[in-house]
Write a protein that holds these residues in place. Structure first.
Motif, mmCIF file in Angstrom:
data_model
loop_
_atom_site.group_PDB
_atom_site.id
_atom_site.type_symbol
_atom_site.label_atom_id
_atom_site.label_comp_id
_atom_site.label_asym_id
_atom_site.label_seq_id
_atom_site.Cartn_x
_atom_site.Cartn_y
_atom_site.Cartn_z
ATOM 1 N N THR A 80 -4.325 -5.273 -0.756
ATOM 2 C CA THR A 80 -5.534 -5.954 -0.287
ATOM 3 C C THR A 80 -5.457 -7.446 -0.543
ATOM 4 N N SER A 103 -5.382 -5.742 8.974
ATOM 5 C CA SER A 103 -6.321 -5.593 7.873
ATOM 6 C C SER A 103 -7.175 -4.347 8.079
ATOM 7 N N PHE A 143 -7.315 -0.915 5.702
ATOM 8 C CA PHE A 143 -8.501 -0.224 5.205
ATOM 9 C C PHE A 143 -8.537 1.221 5.690
ATOM 10 N N ARG A 188 -6.362 2.925 3.298
ATOM 11 C CA ARG A 188 -7.080 3.046 2.022
ATOM 12 C C ARG A 188 -8.269 3.996 2.119
ATOM 13 N N TRP A 214 0.842 -1.205 0.000
ATOM 14 C CA TRP A 214 0.000 0.000 0.000
ATOM 15 C C TRP A 214 0.875 1.253 0.000
#
Length: 277
Positions: A64, A90, A94, A97, A55
């Motif tokens: 992802t 995880s 997110f 993101r 990322w």
């Protein structure tokens, strides 16, 4: 462990390379015994670090996919700590993101696993992405409460790492509530921890968020905000962290557009935006 240390120092290329080498050497049957002794499975660590590094380096889709593979592997091991930790990272992915719904869902799932198995350090960390998600979706007071609770519990446990990430997201949440001075004070704390621990992972975002808050003061300070955005760009470029570079360039270009500096904004943003496929 080399990749893990490199991650917190912001050396994301080293993270990806060491994690890839670790995964190439990883044998699930051979290394499963170490899970019980150290509570960390090397394949799981390399898996979620690969995802996070992907990322930062500008590959969100690969990130992802790598994280989902790490989570599938953790669940296959039926090792609660590995599952809880991978769910946590995880959720953090997110958050990076900027997908608050998915960040909250993964954080809640991680909290449930952590509560069931007494993974207190993992459980409290999950309050960070959950709090960020709440602030991003219109409930800044609840988000701030989550983040402050996590920070208080971390202090009580004597945890002395990852503070720049916590303080930066706290500052964002304060900004969402319009409490600009509180946000700037949180960023002062974040910068202090960057220097104290040589923990540069979130340094670019610390500078960028400060610039955003300076523009939202009662008396905006565009000159100082621009200096912050430029510093965020310099840090991101030094780390080869394209995702943070894009974010910093977007903040600076948006400010320049307000001053009708269209050509400068385009010249800044086009190369980094065009780098992404």
């Amino acid at each position: 462990m080399v990749a893990y240390a490199a991650w917190w120092q912001g050396d994301v290329i080293d993270v990806r390379e060491h994690s890839r080498r670790g995964l190439a050497l990883y044998n699930p049957d051979q290394h499963s015994a170490g899970t019980a002794d150290y509570n960390q499975n090397p394949g799981i660590i390399c898996g979620y670090l690969t995802a996070l590094a992907n990322w930062a380096l500008g590959y969100p889709t690969q990130a992802t996919m790598s994280m989902e593979q790490a989570l599938t592997h953790a669940k296959k091991l039926q090792h609660p700590y590995s599952v809880g930790l991978t769910l946590l990272f995880s959720a953090q992915l997110f958050q990076l993101r900027r997908e608050p719904g998915r960040a909250r869902a993964r954080a809640e799932e991680a909290i449930a696993v952590s509560t069931e198995h007494g993974l207190h350090a993992v459980e409290l960390w999950c309050l960070l992405p959950r709090g960020w998600a709440a602030a991003q979706t219109g409930n800044a007071p609840a988000g701030i409460a989550d983040i402050l609770e996590a920070m208080g519990r971390r202090r009580a446990m004597g945890i002395g790492a990852v503070w720049p990430w916590f303080y930066a997201l706290l500052a964002e949440a304060y900004g969402a509530l319009g409490q600009i001075n509180e946000g700037l004070r949180a960023l002062d704390e974040a910068q202090g921890w960057v220097q104290r621990n040589d923990e540069r992972l979130y340094a670019a975002e610390v500078h960028r968020i400060r610039g955003e808050l300076l523009l939202r003061q009662a008396v905006p300070d565009p000159a100082q905000a621009e200096a912050c955005f430029q510093q965020a760009l310099a840090v991101a470029r030094d780390q080869d962290a394209k995702s943070w570079e894009l974010r910093a360039a977007t903040s600076l270009a948006r400010m320049w557009l307000q001053d009708n500096r269209f050509d400068e904004a385009r010249a800044l943003l086009s190369p980094v935006y065009g780098w992404f496929t």
